[in-house]
Design a protein around this motif. Sequence first.
Motif, PDB file in Angstrom:
ATOM      1  N   TRP A 292      42.304  33.913  51.941  1.00 28.24           N
ATOM      2  CA  TRP A 292      42.622  33.940  50.520  1.00 28.24           C
ATOM      3  C   TRP A 292      43.890  33.185  50.145  1.00 28.24           C
ATOM      4  CZ3 TRP A 292      41.232  39.720  49.151  1.00 28.24           C
ATOM      5  CH2 TRP A 292      39.851  39.882  49.266  1.00 28.24           C
TER       6      TRP A 292
ATOM      7  N   VAL B 175      35.928  34.464  41.875  1.00 29.75           N
ATOM      8  CA  VAL B 175      36.071  35.545  42.845  1.00 29.75           C
ATOM      9  C   VAL B 175      35.405  36.805  42.313  1.00 29.75           C
ATOM     10  CG1 VAL B 175      38.256  34.586  43.722  1.00 29.75           C
ATOM     11  CG2 VAL B 175      38.305  36.374  41.962  1.00 29.75           C
ATOM     12  N   GLY B 176      35.222  37.767  43.193  1.00 27.69           N
ATOM     13  CA  GLY B 176      34.653  39.041  42.787  1.00 27.69           C
ATOM     14  C   GLY B 176      33.853  39.646  43.912  1.00 27.69           C
TER      15      GLY B 176
ATOM     16  N   GLN C 254      35.085  40.752  52.070  1.00 28.93           N
ATOM     17  CA  GLN C 254      36.502  40.896  52.373  1.00 28.93           C
ATOM     18  C   GLN C 254      36.847  40.515  53.812  1.00 28.93           C
ATOM     19  OE1 GLN C 254      38.227  44.506  50.802  1.00 28.93           O
ATOM     20  NE2 GLN C 254      37.001  44.334  48.951  1.00 28.93           N
TER      21      GLN C 254
ATOM     22  N   GLY D 221      32.534  36.999  48.342  1.00 30.74           N
ATOM     23  CA  GLY D 221      32.946  38.339  47.954  1.00 30.74           C
ATOM     24  C   GLY D 221      33.138  39.258  49.145  1.00 30.74           C
TER      25      GLY D 221
ATOM     26  N   TRP E  40      40.550  42.507  43.151  1.00 33.78           N
ATOM     27  CA  TRP E  40      40.454  41.052  43.020  1.00 33.78           C
ATOM     28  C   TRP E  40      41.535  40.537  42.061  1.00 33.78           C
ATOM     29  CZ3 TRP E  40      37.744  38.349  46.391  1.00 33.78           C
ATOM     30  CH2 TRP E  40      36.724  39.004  47.088  1.00 33.78           C
TER      31      TRP E  40
ATOM     32  N   ILE F 275      37.003  36.154  37.456  1.00 32.50           N
ATOM     33  CA  ILE F 275      36.556  37.321  38.219  1.00 32.50           C
ATOM     34  C   ILE F 275      35.181  37.718  37.689  1.00 32.50           C
ATOM     35  CG2 ILE F 275      37.034  39.707  38.866  1.00 32.50           C
ATOM     36  CD1 ILE F 275      40.031  39.110  38.313  1.00 32.50           C
TER      37      ILE F 275
ATOM     38  N   GLU G 218      36.238  47.577  42.324  1.00 34.01           N
ATOM     39  CA  GLU G 218      36.644  46.432  43.144  1.00 34.01           C
ATOM     40  C   GLU G 218      37.367  45.340  42.362  1.00 34.01           C
ATOM     41  OE1 GLU G 218      34.287  44.389  46.216  1.00 34.01           O
ATOM     42  OE2 GLU G 218      32.872  46.054  45.968  1.00 34.01           O
ATOM     43  N   ILE G 219      37.007  45.135  41.100  1.00 32.36           N
ATOM     44  CA  ILE G 219      37.627  44.013  40.374  1.00 32.36           C
ATOM     45  C   ILE G 219      39.120  44.219  40.184  1.00 32.36           C
ATOM     46  CG2 ILE G 219      35.536  43.154  39.288  1.00 32.36           C
ATOM     47  CD1 ILE G 219      36.351  44.596  36.712  1.00 32.36           C
TER      48      ILE G 219
ATOM     49  N   CYS H 183      44.965  40.734  43.878  1.00 28.33           N
ATOM     50  CA  CYS H 183      45.120  39.721  44.929  1.00 28.33           C
ATOM     51  C   CYS H 183      45.172  38.292  44.398  1.00 28.33           C
ATOM     52  CB  CYS H 183      43.986  39.834  45.945  1.00 28.33           C
ATOM     53  SG  CYS H 183      44.061  41.329  46.937  1.00 28.33           S
ATOM     54  N   PHE H 184      44.314  37.984  43.427  1.00 24.89           N
ATOM     55  CA  PHE H 184      44.159  36.583  43.024  1.00 24.89           C
ATOM     56  C   PHE H 184      44.913  36.191  41.756  1.00 24.89           C
ATOM     57  CE2 PHE H 184      40.846  36.810  46.131  1.00 24.89           C
ATOM     58  CZ  PHE H 184      40.758  35.530  46.637  1.00 24.89           C
TER      59      PHE H 184
ATOM     60  N   GLU I 156      39.342  37.697  53.911  1.00 21.45           N
ATOM     61  CA  GLU I 156      40.632  37.946  53.250  1.00 21.45           C
ATOM     62  C   GLU I 156      41.765  37.108  53.842  1.00 21.45           C
ATOM     63  OE1 GLU I 156      43.368  41.805  51.996  1.00 21.45           O
ATOM     64  OE2 GLU I 156      41.528  42.100  53.137  1.00 21.45           O
TER      65      GLU I 156
END
Length: 186
Positions: free
Chosen positions: A75, A9-10, A69, A67, A103, A87, A99-100, A106-107, A72
Amino acid sequence: MLGAKVLLVGPREAGKSVLANFVSESIEGIGSYVPTQGVRILEYEKPNLNGNSKGAACRLELWDCSGDQKFETCWPALMKDSHGVIIIFNPDMPSHLKEIEMWYSCFVQQQPLLDSQCLLVAHHKPGSAEDTENLSLAHPLNKLKLIHSNLEEDPEDVRMEFMKYFRSIINIINENREKEEMSIIS
């Protein structure tokens, strides 16, 4: 055969698909940039990754997640039953550093994953200046394992770091399986 599901992800244009192809030795999509739509799953077998089973092969699923959104809402389905999260970001893009954190939140934080099941990859694109010293990450990202990838200069180092990470994921899966079996027995 033991299997592991790992999400890549990223942010957009970080190099997730390039690294997924490289690690899985896939030639799919090599060439110009094409944004991933939703998710792309690469499955492959890796021998001698499972340290506990005398060199038995392991089936890896690399989930190359978009990447963008706008996906989303997908996800939660992508995260289901995942064993690890990688990531990937471009350290030359300041927006990626911000942004990371999203990520990661969320992940990794929203799943029952340990920080040891997460890998941060600062992916340096061809021709970029590789500044590995001055990369400052916010807490809690600064406690995660961080590797720098440059497929032009050190491809085998990158492959070795990914294999170390995959081995650690397989070890966690084996430990969890043994704990579960012991709880059934006792």
